[in-house]
Write a protein that holds these residues in place. Structure first.
Motif, short mmCIF file in Angstrom:
data_model
loop_
_atom_site.label_atom_id
_atom_site.label_comp_id
_atom_site.label_asym_id
_atom_site.label_seq_id
_atom_site.Cartn_x
_atom_site.Cartn_y
_atom_site.Cartn_z
N PHE A 248 0.72 -1.07 0.15
CA PHE A 248 0.02 0.03 0.11
C PHE A 248 1.08 1.12 0.10
O PHE A 248 1.66 1.48 0.87
CB PHE A 248 -0.99 -0.20 1.12
N HIS B 223 0.95 5.23 -0.15
CA HIS B 223 0.20 6.46 -0.16
C HIS B 223 1.03 7.70 -1.08
O HIS B 223 2.33 7.79 -0.62
CB HIS B 223 -0.09 7.06 1.24
N THR C 191 -2.62 5.28 -3.73
CA THR C 191 -3.55 6.34 -3.59
C THR C 191 -2.73 7.43 -4.01
O THR C 191 -1.85 7.97 -3.39
CB THR C 191 -4.23 6.50 -2.14
N THR D 163 -5.48 6.15 2.59
CA THR D 163 -4.91 4.91 2.01
C THR D 163 -5.15 3.81 3.12
O THR D 163 -5.37 2.49 2.88
CB THR D 163 -3.39 4.96 1.72
N HIS E 87 5.00 5.66 1.96
CA HIS E 87 4.38 6.86 1.36
C HIS E 87 5.67 7.72 0.74
O HIS E 87 6.59 7.46 0.97
CB HIS E 87 3.75 7.65 2.22
#
Length: 255
Positions: free
Chosen positions: A18, A20, A56, A90, A113
């Motif tokens: 993931f 961000h 994201t 996110t 991120h």
């Protein structure tokens, strides 16, 4: 050093990333950071083991991000936003995927991120921030195999697990968050981390708690989300690693 640290003994579990992204006003600086992070994923071969990448990103840089990851677009899922969105955006994507069973609990999760996109690396503050980001990239991305091994014994791992004390905004208007009843809450400083999926599904609050309409405060408080379940009794261990002759600690939340 154990050979298993270089060749993970258990990669049968899915691995999800993931990522961000927040661009700020300097898009050139933003792309310097995310391209550097992406190239480290490729250099470390992490990208070869990731089942899905959830990005994201702001609308303003969306096309550039798509172009950057085009060679791995089969495994990349991008959600976009307009305006300002902190990292909780996110987290919500992550939490909702677990809640809907689209992602099963038996997996590994990496969160990173675009840290530093708002800072000028030619200033002292910007240079220090960039060094810290590179340190986290080193341990969490380039040395991702160590993190997988740590997750065999621990819930989470990341760089420098630090407390944020009750005098800070960490606890302001957060009575519904588990950590609010304790003397401090915890964060992996800089907020790059790995976690077992089951921990995220069963032991974290829903990130909607970090959206109160006060962006400047919420974005800082949201960094506590992963370790919201940790009390004042920190249970941690160290994996000894070094970078540029400076020893850092990778702290892990023990199961």
């Amino acid at each position: 050093m154990s050979k298993a640290l270089f060749y993970p003994s258990d990669l049968r579990k899915p691995l999800y990333l993931f990522w961000h992204m927040w661009a700020g006003e300097d898009e050139k600086r933003f792309f310097e950071i995310v391209r550097r992070q992406y190239h480290k994923m490729i250099a470390s071969k992490l990208i070869d083991y990731v089942d899905r990448i959830f990005i994201t990103a702001p609308m303003a840089v969306l096309e550039g991000v798509k172009e950057m990851v085009v060679t791995h677009e089969h495994s990349v899922f991008i959600s976009s936003y307009s305006g300002q969105e902190h990292e909780g955006k996110t987290y919500k994507v992550m939490a909702d995927l677990f809640a809907s069973d689209e992602i099963k609990s038996d997996c590994y999760v990496l969160y990173i991120h675009s840290r530093g996109a708002s800072k000028d690396p030619l200033t002292l503050e910007g240079a220090c921030s960039d060094d810290w980001t590179k340190m986290m990239e080193y341990f969490c991305v380039l040395r991702w195999r160590y993190c997988i091994e740590a997750l065999h014994q621990y819930y989470t791992c990341g760089c420098q697990m630090w407390p944020m004390f009750k005098s800070s905004d960490c606890f302001a208007d957060r009575s519904s968050i588990a950590g609010s009843a304790r003397n401090s809450c915890w964060t992996y400083c800089g907020n790059f981390w790995w976690s077992n999926g089951r921990y995220i599904r069963e032991m974290t609050s829903h990130p909607s708690l970090y959206f109160t309409g006060e962006f400047a405060r919420d974005r800082h408080i949201a960094e506590n989300w992963l370790l919201d379940s940790v009390g004042t009794d920190r249970k941690s261990t160290r994996l000894n690693s070094s970078h540029a002759n400076i020893s850092y600690a990778v702290f892990c939340l023990k199961k």
